[in-house]
Scaffold this motif. Sequence first.
Motif, mmCIF file in Angstrom:
data_model
loop_
_atom_site.group_PDB
_atom_site.id
_atom_site.type_symbol
_atom_site.label_atom_id
_atom_site.label_comp_id
_atom_site.label_asym_id
_atom_site.label_seq_id
_atom_site.Cartn_x
_atom_site.Cartn_y
_atom_site.Cartn_z
ATOM 1 N N LEU A 318 -47.905 4.286 -6.562
ATOM 2 C CA LEU A 318 -49.358 4.313 -6.709
ATOM 3 C C LEU A 318 -50.021 4.896 -5.476
ATOM 4 C CD1 LEU A 318 -50.412 0.928 -8.382
ATOM 5 C CD2 LEU A 318 -50.388 3.206 -9.402
ATOM 6 N N PHE A 319 -51.070 5.660 -5.708
ATOM 7 C CA PHE A 319 -51.889 6.218 -4.633
ATOM 8 C C PHE A 319 -53.250 5.528 -4.687
ATOM 9 C CE2 PHE A 319 -55.099 9.467 -3.402
ATOM 10 C CZ PHE A 319 -54.782 9.551 -2.057
ATOM 11 N N ARG A 320 -53.652 4.961 -3.574
ATOM 12 C CA ARG A 320 -54.932 4.266 -3.490
ATOM 13 C C ARG A 320 -55.896 5.075 -2.641
ATOM 14 N NH1 ARG A 320 -50.820 0.643 -3.500
ATOM 15 N NH2 ARG A 320 -51.029 -1.229 -4.811
ATOM 16 N N GLN A 321 -57.136 5.212 -3.128
ATOM 17 C CA GLN A 321 -58.123 6.014 -2.412
ATOM 18 C C GLN A 321 -59.502 5.411 -2.620
ATOM 19 O OE1 GLN A 321 -58.846 10.126 -3.751
ATOM 20 N NE2 GLN A 321 -58.418 10.762 -1.655
ATOM 21 N N VAL A 322 -60.289 5.397 -1.552
ATOM 22 C CA VAL A 322 -61.648 4.860 -1.635
ATOM 23 C C VAL A 322 -62.552 5.888 -2.316
ATOM 24 C CG1 VAL A 322 -63.670 4.085 -0.330
ATOM 25 C CG2 VAL A 322 -61.372 3.398 0.390
ATOM 26 N N ARG A 323 -63.267 5.451 -3.363
ATOM 27 C CA ARG A 323 -64.205 6.310 -4.074
ATOM 28 C C ARG A 323 -65.574 5.622 -4.129
ATOM 29 N NH1 ARG A 323 -62.135 11.140 -6.757
ATOM 30 N NH2 ARG A 323 -59.972 11.283 -6.016
ATOM 31 N N VAL A 324 -66.582 6.376 -4.546
ATOM 32 C CA VAL A 324 -67.944 5.861 -4.629
ATOM 33 C C VAL A 324 -68.262 5.553 -6.086
ATOM 34 C CG1 VAL A 324 -70.377 6.288 -4.122
ATOM 35 C CG2 VAL A 324 -68.608 7.250 -2.637
ATOM 36 N N GLY A 325 -68.685 4.316 -6.351
ATOM 37 C CA GLY A 325 -68.969 3.895 -7.709
ATOM 38 C C GLY A 325 -70.445 3.793 -8.008
ATOM 39 N N ARG A 326 -70.751 2.983 -9.016
ATOM 40 C CA ARG A 326 -72.140 2.803 -9.432
ATOM 41 C C ARG A 326 -72.977 2.254 -8.276
ATOM 42 N NH1 ARG A 326 -74.198 -1.048 -14.452
ATOM 43 N NH2 ARG A 326 -76.402 -0.438 -14.371
ATOM 44 N N PRO A 402 -65.458 10.254 -10.408
ATOM 45 C CA PRO A 402 -65.604 9.390 -9.226
ATOM 46 C C PRO A 402 -65.490 10.199 -7.935
ATOM 47 C CG PRO A 402 -63.450 9.085 -10.243
ATOM 48 C CD PRO A 402 -64.218 9.983 -11.162
ATOM 49 N N PRO A 403 -66.552 10.300 -7.119
ATOM 50 C CA PRO A 403 -66.517 11.161 -5.938
ATOM 51 C C PRO A 403 -65.935 10.463 -4.711
ATOM 52 C CG PRO A 403 -68.697 10.227 -6.174
ATOM 53 C CD PRO A 403 -67.878 9.694 -7.334
ATOM 54 N N LEU A 404 -65.519 11.272 -3.752
ATOM 55 C CA LEU A 404 -65.091 10.784 -2.453
ATOM 56 C C LEU A 404 -66.307 10.577 -1.553
ATOM 57 C CD1 LEU A 404 -62.103 13.241 -1.938
ATOM 58 C CD2 LEU A 404 -61.886 10.755 -2.125
ATOM 59 N N PRO A 405 -66.245 9.655 -0.590
ATOM 60 C CA PRO A 405 -67.380 9.453 0.321
ATOM 61 C C PRO A 405 -67.781 10.732 1.055
ATOM 62 C CG PRO A 405 -65.862 7.604 0.489
ATOM 63 C CD PRO A 405 -65.202 8.637 -0.386
ATOM 64 N N ARG A 406 -66.793 11.557 1.448
ATOM 65 C CA ARG A 406 -67.141 12.784 2.177
ATOM 66 C C ARG A 406 -67.861 13.783 1.288
ATOM 67 N NH1 ARG A 406 -61.339 13.448 1.958
ATOM 68 N NH2 ARG A 406 -60.720 15.098 0.491
ATOM 69 N N GLU A 407 -67.632 13.736 -0.007
ATOM 70 C CA GLU A 407 -68.362 14.599 -0.931
ATOM 71 C C GLU A 407 -69.805 14.131 -1.071
ATOM 72 O OE1 GLU A 407 -64.366 15.348 -3.679
ATOM 73 O OE2 GLU A 407 -66.117 14.337 -4.515
ATOM 74 N N VAL A 408 -69.997 12.795 -1.141
ATOM 75 C CA VAL A 408 -71.331 12.240 -1.310
ATOM 76 C C VAL A 408 -72.222 12.596 -0.136
ATOM 77 C CG1 VAL A 408 -72.634 10.082 -1.595
ATOM 78 C CG2 VAL A 408 -70.458 10.377 -2.762
ATOM 79 N N VAL A 415 -78.346 15.119 -7.027
ATOM 80 C CA VAL A 415 -76.953 14.862 -7.379
ATOM 81 C C VAL A 415 -76.651 13.363 -7.361
ATOM 82 C CG1 VAL A 415 -74.559 15.396 -6.809
ATOM 83 C CG2 VAL A 415 -76.334 17.105 -6.430
ATOM 84 N N SER A 416 -77.328 12.628 -6.472
ATOM 85 C CA SER A 416 -77.053 11.196 -6.328
ATOM 86 C C SER A 416 -77.385 10.406 -7.587
ATOM 87 C CB SER A 416 -77.845 10.631 -5.139
ATOM 88 O OG SER A 416 -77.387 11.198 -3.924
ATOM 89 N N ARG A 417 -78.161 10.966 -8.513
ATOM 90 C CA ARG A 417 -78.508 10.259 -9.744
ATOM 91 C C ARG A 417 -77.279 9.991 -10.604
ATOM 92 N NH1 ARG A 417 -83.375 9.406 -11.662
ATOM 93 N NH2 ARG A 417 -82.671 9.613 -13.818
ATOM 94 N N ARG A 418 -76.216 10.752 -10.392
ATOM 95 C CA ARG A 418 -75.018 10.536 -11.197
ATOM 96 C C ARG A 418 -74.374 9.182 -10.919
ATOM 97 N NH1 ARG A 418 -70.215 12.417 -8.611
ATOM 98 N NH2 ARG A 418 -69.531 13.721 -10.354
ATOM 99 N N GLN A 419 -74.742 8.542 -9.790
ATOM 100 C CA GLN A 419 -74.177 7.238 -9.461
ATOM 101 C C GLN A 419 -74.997 6.087 -10.050
ATOM 102 O OE1 GLN A 419 -71.541 9.352 -8.429
ATOM 103 N NE2 GLN A 419 -71.045 7.234 -7.914
ATOM 104 N N LEU A 420 -75.934 6.403 -10.957
ATOM 105 C CA LEU A 420 -76.670 5.350 -11.660
ATOM 106 C C LEU A 420 -75.805 4.684 -12.730
ATOM 107 C CD1 LEU A 420 -80.145 7.096 -12.039
ATOM 108 C CD2 LEU A 420 -79.605 5.136 -10.576
ATOM 109 N N VAL A 421 -74.669 5.312 -13.054
ATOM 110 C CA VAL A 421 -73.720 4.735 -14.001
ATOM 111 C C VAL A 421 -72.352 4.679 -13.347
ATOM 112 C CG1 VAL A 421 -74.993 5.555 -16.002
ATOM 113 C CG2 VAL A 421 -73.190 6.980 -15.036
ATOM 114 N N LYS A 422 -71.453 3.915 -13.936
ATOM 115 C CA LYS A 422 -70.095 3.831 -13.396
ATOM 116 C C LYS A 422 -69.362 5.152 -13.589
ATOM 117 C CE LYS A 422 -69.331 -1.116 -14.274
ATOM 118 N NZ LYS A 422 -68.482 -2.093 -15.006
ATOM 119 N N PRO A 423 -68.528 5.545 -12.623
ATOM 120 C CA PRO A 423 -67.675 6.719 -12.848
ATOM 121 C C PRO A 423 -66.666 6.427 -13.945
ATOM 122 C CG PRO A 423 -67.047 5.584 -10.832
ATOM 123 C CD PRO A 423 -68.303 4.913 -11.315
ATOM 124 N N GLY A 424 -66.136 7.498 -14.557
ATOM 125 C CA GLY A 424 -65.263 7.314 -15.697
ATOM 126 C C GLY A 424 -63.860 7.862 -15.508
#
Length: 476
Positions: A318-326, A402-408, A415-424
């Motif tokens: 498994l690969f674990r990575q921090v992502r940005v959610g809702r 689901p974006p990476l923190p460095r992308e955000v 663009v930030s409006r896409r985080q009003l819902v959970k990533p899929g």
Amino acid sequence: MYGRGGWARRIERRLAWSDSFVIVVVMVGAHAARFGWDPLAAVAGPSATPYWQVSVSVAVLWALQLGWARSREPRVLGHGPKEFQRVLIASWRTFAIVAIVGFLTQWQISRGYLLFALPLGAVVLVVYRAAWRKLIHAQRDRGDLLAQVLVAGPARTSEQMIRRLQRNRRAGYNVIGACVPGGSRARKTPLLEGVRVAGSLEDTAEVAMSLGAEYVLLSGSDAMSLREARQLGWELEGTGIGLIVAPALVDVAGPRVSMTPVEGLPLIHVEAPQFTGSQRVAKEIFDRASALAFLFVGGIPMLVIAAAIRLSSPGPALFRQVRVGRDHQLFTMYKFRSMYVDAEERLALLAGQSDGNGVLFKMHDDPRVTRIGRVLRRFSLDELPQLLNVLKGDMSMVGPRPPLPREVEQWDERVSRRQLVKPGVTGLWQVSGRSDLSWDEAVRLDLYYTENWSLASDAVIVLRTLGAIFFGRGAY
């Protein structure tokens, strides 16, 4: 509109015949599965008829319902969910009518027979229509089965409309020219690549007839009065040329839009996006139930994949990575490891070789990807552990990427409006090209989903995902 050479009429006829064939096969299969090959098996109840007569009646009714639901209408073929929605509506109406007739006549029609025929038959029809869509796409990619369109309106909005139609040829429209204000002075000059100004707005109807257009697409009414727009509709009457009006609002669809006529004006009402409420609760229930079902079915294959990863290269499965959610909450996302363990350290050395879109790093032949990782990515099998994120509530089955923190950090407020819902786990970005998309197009699709999502659209996206995974489009 029936297309140059009458292609639309031919497609409609062929669909009608093939719909009928599929329905006959389904009804014969339902009869055989429940009663064997006994054609004289009778329905239980007073004055009941033999089942073969029921099968014939249901088949005829079903074929007629597909026509009445306009599921073969040229404008819905090959693009969007409406074709499949109309197929399902026709199937539901058929089931409802059979149930009502059975109730009124007191005929006890076998439930097993009906369940085999109608729900399963509806799935068969959708799958077969999806195969038809692949054929239509292949022909449209070659430039066939396209309606010829003349775009009329202000130059800037016409350019934007033309770009969108050219990006999505599979929608079935080919722009052959444009009419813009002052077009007589700019006649025969390029507006966009492959599209020239063919005349002024006042000449739209005449130009459309001279070019052999099948539709006039009014891209905006800023340069036309209400009277002039109505006059254009009158001028097109009797010519066989259809009129399409693009609203000023873009990327708004579904249940948010309704129309109310007021004094002859079609007023479009746009509801605000909904991010809470009963639909959201239903989505949460659907997410967890479907994630459990997929894990139950795919549990053993996932263990096999994990073992293959461990055996093929050193490191965890498994690969674990921090992502940005809702609401920009951070969470740990799980994936099957498809790269060597030092992939993150080697990223800086490869940054200049990105095939991505300026924000996302992508490489067609990324040297960090393992041999088995290429197979996993090709069929999106590396995404399967994200079902655990769905169970935890970090992700949804369908949503933005689901974006990476460095992308955000590179995003603006839009663009930030896409985080009003959970990533899929999947989404419009996955079924529309994934890594092949430009950054602007990927953002547009995610924002469109965020503001217009529905449970019905989620179901369609899940079905389209299966096709994207099977063919591996845009995955590397």
